[in-house]
Design an enzyme around this catalytic site. Structure first.
Site, PDB file in Angstrom:
ATOM      1  N   GLY A   1     -48.332  96.460 -65.629  1.00 34.24           N
ATOM      2  CA  GLY A   1     -48.286  97.623 -66.821  1.00 34.24           C
ATOM      3  C   GLY A   1     -47.288  97.533 -67.607  1.00 34.24           C
ATOM      4  O   GLY A   1     -46.558  98.462 -67.979  1.00 34.24           O
TER       5      GLY A   1
ATOM      6  N   ARG B   1     -61.544  97.483 -65.401  1.00 33.97           N
ATOM      7  CA  ARG B   1     -62.818  98.014 -65.070  1.00 33.97           C
ATOM      8  C   ARG B   1     -63.550  97.940 -66.259  1.00 33.97           C
ATOM      9  O   ARG B   1     -63.200  98.332 -67.297  1.00 33.97           O
ATOM     10  CB  ARG B   1     -62.525  99.236 -64.458  1.00 33.97           C
ATOM     11  CG  ARG B   1     -61.727  99.451 -63.214  1.00 33.97           C
ATOM     12  CD  ARG B   1     -62.598  99.165 -61.775  1.00 33.97           C
ATOM     13  NE  ARG B   1     -63.671  99.863 -61.666  1.00 33.97           N
ATOM     14  CZ  ARG B   1     -64.673  99.510 -60.628  1.00 33.97           C
ATOM     15  NH1 ARG B   1     -64.520  98.536 -60.253  1.00 33.97           N
ATOM     16  NH2 ARG B   1     -65.550 100.735 -60.496  1.00 33.97           N
TER      17      ARG B   1
ATOM     18  N   ASN C   1     -57.896 100.229 -76.368  1.00 31.59           N
ATOM     19  CA  ASN C   1     -57.746  99.400 -75.432  1.00 31.59           C
ATOM     20  C   ASN C   1     -57.002  98.095 -76.166  1.00 31.59           C
ATOM     21  O   ASN C   1     -57.219  97.951 -77.220  1.00 31.59           O
ATOM     22  CB  ASN C   1     -59.224  98.397 -74.857  1.00 31.59           C
ATOM     23  CG  ASN C   1     -59.096  97.509 -73.878  1.00 31.59           C
ATOM     24  OD1 ASN C   1     -58.116  97.556 -72.991  1.00 31.59           O
ATOM     25  ND2 ASN C   1     -59.813  96.447 -74.193  1.00 31.59           N
TER      26      ASN C   1
ATOM     27  N   HIS D   1     -56.579  93.931 -75.997  1.00 27.25           N
ATOM     28  CA  HIS D   1     -57.358  92.572 -75.354  1.00 27.25           C
ATOM     29  C   HIS D   1     -56.336  91.492 -75.831  1.00 27.25           C
ATOM     30  O   HIS D   1     -55.957  91.598 -76.989  1.00 27.25           O
ATOM     31  CB  HIS D   1     -58.672  92.532 -75.931  1.00 27.25           C
ATOM     32  CG  HIS D   1     -59.443  91.447 -75.231  1.00 27.25           C
ATOM     33  ND1 HIS D   1     -59.978  91.597 -73.994  1.00 27.25           N
ATOM     34  CD2 HIS D   1     -59.731  90.228 -75.937  1.00 27.25           C
ATOM     35  CE1 HIS D   1     -60.483  90.082 -74.009  1.00 27.25           C
ATOM     36  NE2 HIS D   1     -60.359  89.646 -74.778  1.00 27.25           N
TER      37      HIS D   1
ATOM     38  N   ASP E   1     -64.864  94.783 -74.926  1.00 28.09           N
ATOM     39  CA  ASP E   1     -64.009  93.973 -75.600  1.00 28.09           C
ATOM     40  C   ASP E   1     -64.552  94.363 -77.183  1.00 28.09           C
ATOM     41  O   ASP E   1     -64.437  93.266 -77.960  1.00 28.09           O
ATOM     42  CB  ASP E   1     -63.571  92.734 -75.173  1.00 28.09           C
ATOM     43  CG  ASP E   1     -62.992  92.906 -73.821  1.00 28.09           C
ATOM     44  OD1 ASP E   1     -62.301  93.597 -73.497  1.00 28.09           O
ATOM     45  OD2 ASP E   1     -63.232  91.608 -73.051  1.00 28.09           O
TER      46      ASP E   1
ATOM     47  N   GLU F   1     -47.959  91.849 -77.624  1.00 35.49           N
ATOM     48  CA  GLU F   1     -48.925  93.020 -77.089  1.00 35.49           C
ATOM     49  C   GLU F   1     -48.051  94.298 -77.431  1.00 35.49           C
ATOM     50  O   GLU F   1     -48.664  95.339 -77.620  1.00 35.49           O
ATOM     51  CB  GLU F   1     -49.366  92.704 -75.856  1.00 35.49           C
ATOM     52  CG  GLU F   1     -50.453  91.529 -75.820  1.00 35.49           C
ATOM     53  CD  GLU F   1     -51.019  91.421 -74.495  1.00 35.49           C
ATOM     54  OE1 GLU F   1     -51.256  92.560 -73.732  1.00 35.49           O
ATOM     55  OE2 GLU F   1     -51.404  90.557 -74.162  1.00 35.49           O
TER      56      GLU F   1
HETATM   57  C1  GAR Z   1     -52.387  92.122 -70.888  1.00 35.43           C
HETATM   58  O1  GAR Z   1     -52.398  91.101 -71.337  1.00 35.43           O
HETATM   59  C2  GAR Z   1     -53.498  92.796 -71.451  1.00 35.43           C
HETATM   60  O2  GAR Z   1     -54.066  92.538 -72.887  1.00 35.43           O
HETATM   61  C3  GAR Z   1     -54.715  92.434 -70.702  1.00 35.43           C
HETATM   62  O3  GAR Z   1     -54.164  92.418 -69.156  1.00 35.43           O
HETATM   63  C4  GAR Z   1     -52.766  92.191 -69.508  1.00 35.43           C
HETATM   64  C5  GAR Z   1     -52.044  93.559 -68.683  1.00 35.43           C
HETATM   65  O4  GAR Z   1     -50.612  93.448 -68.593  1.00 35.43           O
HETATM   66  N1  GAR Z   1     -55.917  92.991 -70.893  1.00 35.43           N
HETATM   67  C6  GAR Z   1     -57.170  92.490 -70.786  1.00 35.43           C
HETATM   68  O5  GAR Z   1     -57.466  91.323 -70.407  1.00 35.43           O
HETATM   69  C7  GAR Z   1     -58.442  93.508 -70.809  1.00 35.43           C
HETATM   70  N2  GAR Z   1     -59.592  92.948 -71.212  1.00 35.43           N
HETATM   71  P1  GAR Z   1     -49.871  94.456 -68.341  1.00 35.43           P
HETATM   72  O6  GAR Z   1     -50.380  95.340 -66.915  1.00 35.43           O
HETATM   73  O7  GAR Z   1     -48.520  93.874 -68.085  1.00 35.43           O
HETATM   74  O8  GAR Z   1     -49.853  95.248 -69.513  1.00 35.43           O
END
Ligand code: GAR
Length: 203
Positions: free
Chosen positions: A14, A93, A109, A111, A147, A176
């Site tokens: 998170g 999910r 979202n 990505h 996505d 991000e």
């Molecule tokens: C992040 O890099 C996010 O972009 C990716 O999961 C990670 C979560 O990190 N999301 C995906 O791959 C969705 N398709 P976090 O729990 O530290 O925010």
């Protein structure tokens, strides 16, 4: 200013959720985080949210017989939290078209790639394999395609000689947090709106 009420859905550590929580502490940020929901009881971000005094709710998908029953429970928690906007932040999910439709234009979202390149998993491996020289992240409105959906914000980072997927993942993650914070502010202020399958920006 009335702040939009935002629920964040996570599956793991998170860090993006934490970035949104930090941003929302500022009086002039247009959103407040009213709930953090995880589909895994051991998602690290739940503890972080709890320590911040934010309702942190585990709704493990494994406890439900079907996807629709799990999503009904998540929807009930979103309604209970009176959420205006839902942010998926590492929520691993696939969301059903019915769930997406209920939150059309109000679900975001993040990505870890410059969409429409490199959908799905292992985006940093995909980028290295493709030999691209820039990579990055995208925040988009959620639509029924995985996505997919109109783009709200993107940030690019360089791919450097000798990069491993882990090195690239760290560089992308470092942008991000700011990208998601900026994108959510645009949506919460009504400056980025989903219309006819596109993002319309104003101001
Ligand atoms: C992040 O890099 C996010 O972009 C990716 O999961 C990670 C979560 O990190 N999301 C995906 O791959 C969705 N398709 P976090 O729990 O530290 O925010």
């Amino acid at each position: 200013m009335t702040k939009k009420r935002v629920a964040v859905l996570i599956s793991g550590r998170g860090s993006n959720m934490s970035a949104l929580v930090e941003a929302a502490k500022h009086a002039d940020y247009p959103a407040e985080i009213v709930a953090v929901i995880a589909n895994k009881a051991d998602a690290g971000g739940l503890e972080v949210a709890h320590l911040e005094g934010i309702p942190a709710i585990a709704i493990p998908h494994r406890n439900y017989a079907s996807k629709s029953e799990h999503e009904a429970a998540v929807c009930a928690a979103l309604v209970e939290a009176k959420a205006d906007i839902v942010c998926l932040a590492g929520y691993m999910r696939i969301i059903s078209p019915e769930f997406v439709a209920q939150w059309e234009g109000k679900m975001l979202n993040i990505h870890p790639s410059l969409l429409p390149l490199f959908k799905g998993l292992h985006t940093h491996e995909q980028a290295l394999e493709a030999g691209v020289r820039v990579h990055g992240c995208t925040v988009h409105f959620v639509t029924a395609g995985m996505d997919d959906g109109p783009i709200i914000a993107q940030t690019a980072v360089p791919v450097k000689t000798g990069d491993t997927p882990d090195m690239l993942a760290k560089r992308v993650l470092s942008v991000e947090h700011e990208t998601y914070t900026r994108a959510l502010a645009l949506v919460a202020q009504g400056k980025a709106v989903m219309k006819d399958g596109r993002t319309v920006f104003s101001d």
